[in-house]
Design an enzyme around this catalytic site. Structure first.
Site: not given
Length: 245
Positions: A24-25
């Site tokens: 989750g970037t």
């Protein structure tokens, strides 16, 4: 009825660590007058569990080309490894460094040919003597777009308005570096799947510069709380009295 239902515990499939490692970037790439700056946060997740709070999501492909990775950590790492190997062979055979366009199209080729099996969104950035600084976006599915700036990852949905409003052509290196840190810090504040520190890579004719911005040095947004020492920090400092308010 299984043992977990008798004890009231959840099954392994419901555990917060189940599932593959996903990033989750927030990843960002920006062109400036003379080169490019890539930036990323550092949080890697396994389900709801933060598996690594200080991972490096900017990987080197050649001396002058780097890639920001988002999606499945395993998928993007193996793409980076394959591309790095192919570019090394290309450099030996051609007798000169690979261009940013060649590196980006190799990333695109692997992502597209394996699109049904991979979850990989990547931003390739670099500098070469032919076209200067370049940013290529390779989102899920394996298309390729050359853009003056690119964003990706779960945190990117919070950034489109800021990028449209504040990005401008012809920024200096210092302006571009400050800008990407500001952008990623906003995503960290708004996106629960982004966090940790901010890492940047600046690439231009002079070479490559890596920078590191710890979480307590990032700008705060709106009513975001000031960073506090964790229990581990306090114990490591050997001052238990600091816990008493």
């Amino acid at each position: 009825m299984d043992a977990s239902s008798l004890t009231g515990s959840s099954s392994s499939s419901d555990a917060p660590t189940s599932g593959e490692h996903r990033m989750g970037t927030t990843i960002v790439g920006v062109c400036y007058d003379g080169g490019v700056v890539l930036a990323a946060d550092s949080r890697t997740s396994t389900g709801m569990y933060v598996a690594n709070r200080a991972s490096d999501k900017i990987s080197q492909l050649t001396d002058n080309v780097y890639v920001c990775r988002s999606g499945s950590a395993a998928d993007t790492q193996v793409i980076s490894d394959y591309v790095r190997y192919f570019l090394h062979q290309h450099t030996i055979q051609s007798g000169q460094p690979a261009t940013v366009k060649v590196a980006s199209n190799l990333v695109r080729l692997l992502a597209y040919q394996n699109k049904s099996m991979l979850q990989a969104g990547m931003i390739v950035g670099g500098w070469d003597k032919y076209e200067g600084g370049q940013i290529y976006s390779v989102p899920l599915g394996g298309t390729i777009l050359r853009q003056p700036f690119a964003i990706g990852g779960s945190g990117s949905s919070y950034l489109y308005g800021l990028m449209d409003h504040e990005w401008r052509d012809g920024m200096t290196q210092e302006e571009a570096e400050k800008f990407v840190v500001k952008v990623v810090s906003l995503a960290i504040a708004r996106d629960g799947a982004s966090g940790g520190v901010v890492r940047t890579v600046t690439i231009n004719a002079d070479g490559v510069k890596r920078s590191f911005y710890p979480g307590n040095k990032l700008p705060l947004w709106h009513e975001e709380l000031e960073p506090q020492n964790s229990l581990l920090d306090i114990l490591a400092a050997g001052s238990p009295d600091a816990m008493v308010q």
